[in-house]
Enzyme design. Sequence first.
Site, PDB file in Angstrom:
ATOM      1  N   CYS A 113      46.025  45.606  48.792  1.00 40.97           N
ATOM      2  CA  CYS A 113      45.509  44.567  49.894  1.00 40.97           C
ATOM      3  C   CYS A 113      46.070  44.711  51.002  1.00 40.97           C
ATOM      4  CB  CYS A 113      45.299  43.291  49.300  1.00 40.97           C
ATOM      5  SG  CYS A 113      44.465  43.120  47.778  1.00 40.97           S
ATOM      6  N   HIS A 247      44.708  37.851  55.002  1.00 42.27           N
ATOM      7  CA  HIS A 247      44.029  38.451  53.962  1.00 42.27           C
ATOM      8  C   HIS A 247      43.300  37.553  52.953  1.00 42.27           C
ATOM      9  CE1 HIS A 247      43.186  40.822  50.279  1.00 42.27           C
ATOM     10  NE2 HIS A 247      44.117  40.298  49.732  1.00 42.27           N
ATOM     11  N   ASN A 277      37.840  38.392  47.488  1.00 37.69           N
ATOM     12  CA  ASN A 277      38.902  39.429  47.891  1.00 37.69           C
ATOM     13  C   ASN A 277      38.367  40.703  47.646  1.00 37.69           C
ATOM     14  OD1 ASN A 277      41.354  40.666  47.928  1.00 37.69           O
ATOM     15  ND2 ASN A 277      42.322  39.701  46.549  1.00 37.69           N
TER      16      ASN A 277
HETATM   17  O1  UT7 Z   1      45.199  40.431  46.756  1.00 40.74           O
HETATM   18  C1  UT7 Z   1      46.426  40.031  46.181  1.00 40.74           C
HETATM   19  C2  UT7 Z   1      46.792  38.834  46.202  1.00 40.74           C
HETATM   20  N1  UT7 Z   1      46.135  38.078  45.213  1.00 40.74           N
HETATM   21  C3  UT7 Z   1      46.244  36.709  45.068  1.00 40.74           C
HETATM   22  O2  UT7 Z   1      46.619  36.369  46.112  1.00 40.74           O
HETATM   23  C4  UT7 Z   1      45.825  35.882  43.858  1.00 40.74           C
HETATM   24  C5  UT7 Z   1      46.878  34.810  43.547  1.00 40.74           C
HETATM   25  N2  UT7 Z   1      46.528  33.975  42.769  1.00 40.74           N
HETATM   26  C6  UT7 Z   1      45.676  33.144  42.620  1.00 40.74           C
HETATM   27  O3  UT7 Z   1      44.943  33.133  43.605  1.00 40.74           O
HETATM   28  C7  UT7 Z   1      45.629  32.260  41.620  1.00 40.74           C
HETATM   29  O4  UT7 Z   1      46.815  32.246  40.692  1.00 40.74           O
HETATM   30  C8  UT7 Z   1      44.207  32.301  40.589  1.00 40.74           C
HETATM   31  C9  UT7 Z   1      42.797  31.867  41.352  1.00 40.74           C
HETATM   32  C10 UT7 Z   1      44.066  33.759  40.103  1.00 40.74           C
HETATM   33  C11 UT7 Z   1      44.321  31.482  39.289  1.00 40.74           C
HETATM   34  O5  UT7 Z   1      44.475  30.020  39.608  1.00 40.74           O
HETATM   35  P1  UT7 Z   1      45.638  29.237  38.788  1.00 40.74           P
HETATM   36  O6  UT7 Z   1      45.651  27.893  39.202  1.00 40.74           O
HETATM   37  O7  UT7 Z   1      47.091  29.905  38.957  1.00 40.74           O
HETATM   38  O8  UT7 Z   1      45.018  29.195  37.407  1.00 40.74           O
HETATM   39  P2  UT7 Z   1      45.805  29.598  35.988  1.00 40.74           P
HETATM   40  O9  UT7 Z   1      45.764  31.336  35.985  1.00 40.74           O
HETATM   41  O10 UT7 Z   1      47.275  29.130  35.813  1.00 40.74           O
HETATM   42  O11 UT7 Z   1      44.557  29.431  34.869  1.00 40.74           O
HETATM   43  C12 UT7 Z   1      44.566  27.887  34.878  1.00 40.74           C
HETATM   44  C13 UT7 Z   1      43.596  27.376  33.632  1.00 40.74           C
HETATM   45  C14 UT7 Z   1      43.787  28.241  32.297  1.00 40.74           C
HETATM   46  O12 UT7 Z   1      43.429  27.743  31.198  1.00 40.74           O
HETATM   47  P3  UT7 Z   1      44.564  26.873  30.620  1.00 40.74           P
HETATM   48  O13 UT7 Z   1      45.365  28.063  30.097  1.00 40.74           O
HETATM   49  O14 UT7 Z   1      45.410  25.992  31.387  1.00 40.74           O
HETATM   50  O15 UT7 Z   1      43.698  26.224  29.351  1.00 40.74           O
HETATM   51  C15 UT7 Z   1      43.021  29.645  32.466  1.00 40.74           C
HETATM   52  O16 UT7 Z   1      42.653  30.317  31.161  1.00 40.74           O
HETATM   53  O17 UT7 Z   1      42.311  28.097  34.030  1.00 40.74           O
HETATM   54  C16 UT7 Z   1      41.604  28.856  33.035  1.00 40.74           C
HETATM   55  N3  UT7 Z   1      40.774  29.873  34.019  1.00 40.74           N
HETATM   56  C17 UT7 Z   1      39.534  29.852  34.045  1.00 40.74           C
HETATM   57  N4  UT7 Z   1      38.663  28.823  34.082  1.00 40.74           N
HETATM   58  C18 UT7 Z   1      37.546  28.930  34.326  1.00 40.74           C
HETATM   59  C19 UT7 Z   1      41.207  31.123  34.554  1.00 40.74           C
HETATM   60  N5  UT7 Z   1      40.321  31.752  34.941  1.00 40.74           N
HETATM   61  C20 UT7 Z   1      39.152  31.032  34.913  1.00 40.74           C
HETATM   62  C21 UT7 Z   1      37.806  31.072  35.415  1.00 40.74           C
HETATM   63  N6  UT7 Z   1      37.094  30.042  34.912  1.00 40.74           N
HETATM   64  N7  UT7 Z   1      37.362  31.932  36.092  1.00 40.74           N
END
Ligand code: UT7
Length: 320
Positions: A113, A247, A277
């Site tokens: 990215c 970004h 993204n």
């Molecule tokens: O381009 C390079 C740069 N990339 C980035 O900057 C990405 C950086 N990271 C992020 O943007 C975030 O970490 C994410 C958007 C990817 C994830 O957000 P988060 O608040 O960190 O969520 P998480 O991964 O901790 O997941 C929280 C919960 C989980 O459920 P439990 O374990 O709490 O029951 C996941 O299973 O959300 C669940 N989950 C979803 N639920 C519904 C994960 N993906 C989804 C989804 N829909 N698409």
Amino acid sequence: MNYSRILGTGSYLPKKMVTNDELSKTVDTTDEWIATRTGIRARYVSNQEETSSYMGYHASLRAVEAAGLSVNDIDMIIVATTTPDKGLPNTACLLQERLGVTHIPAFDITAACAGFLYALSIADQYLRGGIIKTILVVGVDVLTAVTNWEDRSTCVLFGDGAGAVVLQVTDKPGILSTHLHADGRQKDSLTIPTWLPGQRKDDEPAYIHMDGRAVFRFAVKALGQVVEEALAANNMPQSAIDWLIPHQANLRIITALAEKLKLPLDKVVVTVDRHANTSAASVPMALDEAVRDGRIQRGQTLLLEAIGGGFVWGAALIIY
Ligand code: UT7
């Protein structure tokens, strides 16, 4: 003293848009979850024809036209991509052939990215050095081609597109400085673990994997540091920034950075809601959008930043 100036910008988005609601019919997610966690509402998904060289070609034509030049004025092509059309030749050669300028150097760089920032920095060195007069820099990716559409933790995050800029050497301030970083210790946080078919176990597909929380934490810290570094290198206060062009990975990361810079969100170019993204394309596409709709004006100060798998990250301070 020589500077590189952005003469023209262009972009290309695939024909097909997919909304969060449409995605939630095929994978266990909701518009509410995606929008709240990321700010994303929709993304564009390329078809078979819309490869990196195809999208890069259309973005390039628009950038060259906006620059008031012809393709024959380009002296070098640099393409930033993690999703080349082929293993060989590089996407820059395929783009060069499409543009019909088959006498100039053309190469790809891979920095996920942050690829556009890396390519911009390389182009800037050639132009400042007076070695070359005009360079086409393209950021393009088709990350949906390496997305596992059954993995809700990644498939909601990515989209496709291309952005291009035409840079030319000038004696008036343009790109003031670029700042690049990398930290290979973070290699497992965001990765496409296999690539060449021979490396794959049991034909395991080459899909993107991400430790979202680790990337999020690192991104906020690293981007905060690199924008400070860019401002300090130019003895510039935060208040001098007219536009932040970040970004477009997550609106929460963008907002955190804007708060750190004490910039209101209406001074930040945001496309993540519609584009998701798009990796190396995200910064040049956002730049092109804000140039074309008249928000960005000549003489204004732009701060560009990006971070991607590696980790690799960077920033650029530019007088437009
Ligand atoms: O381009 C390079 C740069 N990339 C980035 O900057 C990405 C950086 N990271 C992020 O943007 C975030 O970490 C994410 C958007 C990817 C994830 O957000 P988060 O608040 O960190 O969520 P998480 O991964 O901790 O997941 C929280 C919960 C989980 O459920 P439990 O374990 O709490 O029951 C996941 O299973 O959300 C669940 N989950 C979803 N639920 C519904 C994960 N993906 C989804 C989804 N829909 N698409």
